[in-house]
Structure formats: structure tokens, C-alpha cells
Design an enzyme around this catalytic site. Structure first.
Site, short mmCIF file in Angstrom:
data_model
loop_
_atom_site.label_atom_id
_atom_site.label_comp_id
_atom_site.label_asym_id
_atom_site.label_seq_id
_atom_site.Cartn_x
_atom_site.Cartn_y
_atom_site.Cartn_z
N ASP A 7 -23.70 18.49 -26.96
CA ASP A 7 -25.07 18.38 -26.45
C ASP A 7 -25.32 19.66 -25.65
O ASP A 7 -24.77 19.83 -24.56
CB ASP A 7 -25.20 17.14 -25.55
CG ASP A 7 -26.60 17.01 -24.98
OD1 ASP A 7 -27.58 17.20 -25.73
OD2 ASP A 7 -26.72 16.73 -23.77
N GLU A 67 -26.53 19.09 -31.34
CA GLU A 67 -27.90 18.60 -31.29
C GLU A 67 -28.87 19.77 -31.29
O GLU A 67 -28.67 20.75 -30.58
CB GLU A 67 -28.13 17.73 -30.05
CG GLU A 67 -29.50 17.05 -30.07
CD GLU A 67 -29.63 15.97 -29.02
OE1 GLU A 67 -30.02 14.85 -29.39
OE2 GLU A 67 -29.35 16.25 -27.84
N ASP A 140 -24.83 13.78 -20.49
CA ASP A 140 -24.63 14.87 -21.45
C ASP A 140 -23.41 14.60 -22.33
O ASP A 140 -23.43 14.90 -23.53
CB ASP A 140 -24.46 16.20 -20.71
CG ASP A 140 -25.62 16.49 -19.79
OD1 ASP A 140 -26.68 16.90 -20.30
OD2 ASP A 140 -25.48 16.27 -18.57
#
Length: 165
Positions: A7, A67, A140
């Protein structure tokens, strides 16, 4: 297959390693890489790159899932996170592992079955899919786990049909 999920972030970057065997997932580890706001962006990016190289070397994932950046209203923040994404993608490429990217909608669809799921719903499904006692923290790191799970669900499809769609 060992999957690394990431992430992206400049201040806080979440990472996770999971193992996928058939249709089940097993947690290996997860955490965050933090950089200090007082540092230059170049120094922060170097820390992220070096730490990712260490993590990849230590954990030996077969692939990395990252992502994608969704449009952020704060353009300066979006650019800085975009720079961090570039460093992440480079670390994966330098390690010689396959790197795939997923939108937040794709991650939610793969983990929860609904592309507009809430962050809370995603976290609960991550907990359930990995047989965890509690929701992984910080957020996260939980997001990185969700990205890794997304890739686990999509890997075979992408490998077979990716070039044709």
C-alpha cells in the site's frame, strides 16, 4: 506462491507477505515503513527503496501486488505518493519479480465481493481470510494484506487472460 502486497505512501507505506496454496491464504508477516516529514523527499524515497529491497531479499516473494493511486484532491500529495509508487515498482522490477497493480475498487471486489465496500468491511474480510484473531493494524498494513489477497484471487486469471483483455 508467496505474494508481497504494498500500500504505497511516502510517510507510511504498508507491506505484507502472504502464502497462497490452492484457495487458502496464510499470513507470513506485515508491517509499515515510516519516513520522517522533516527529511527530503529524495532521502525518504531512498529509505523506502532500500527497505523494500531488504524485505524482498529476506522473504523471496514470487510476485508483488501494488495498489494503484486513486486521484487525490491534494495534487502535491498525489505527486509525492506517485513518486513512492515509482520507487516501489522499481524495487520489484530490480528484484526480478512479477509486479501487478490493482485499483482500490479491484481490491475491494476481490476481498469483499463488492467494489464499493467500506474500509471496515475489507479489514474484517482480511481478518477472516487469514484466520487472524484481530483486525491487522495499522491501516496501511491491513491495506497491503488486502492487495496481496486481491492478487492471490486474480493471479491465475491475469496469467491466462491478461494479454487478451
Amino acid at each position: 506462491m508467496k505474494i508481497m502486497g504494498v500500500d504505497p505512501g511516502l510517510a507510511t507505506l504498508g507491506y505484507a507477505f502472504i502464502e497462497k496454496n490452492n484457495n487458502s491464504f496464510k499470513l507470513i508477516n506485515y508491517d509499515v515503513i515510516k519516513t520522517e516529514a522533516e527529511m527530503s523527499d529524495v532521502s525518504r524515497l531512498k529509505i523506502i527503496y532500500n527497505k523494500l529491497q531488504e524485505l524482498i531479499e529476506k522473504n523471496q516473494p514470487a510476485c508483488m501486488a501494488v495498489e494503484e493511486l486513486f486521484f487525490n484532491k491534494n495534487v502535491k500529495t498525489a505527486i509525492r505518493v506517485g513518486q513512492a509508487r515509482g520507487v516501489i515498482l522499481l524495487a520489484g522490477a530490480d528484484a526480478g519479480i512479477d509486479v501487478s497493480e490493482y485499483t482500490p475498487l479491484q481490491v475491494k471486489q476481490a476481498v469483499v465481493g463488492y467494489g464499493r465496500a467500506s474500509k471496515h468491511q475489507v479489514q474484517h474480510m482480511v481478518k477472516a481470510l487469514l484466520n487472524l484473531e484481530s483486525i491487522p493494524e495499522p491501516d496501511d498494513a491491513a491495506d497491503a494484506l488486502a492487495v496481496a489477497i486481491c492478487h492471490g484471487h486474480n493471479y491465475g486469471f491475469n496469467k491466462r487472460w491478461g494479454d487478451q483483455i
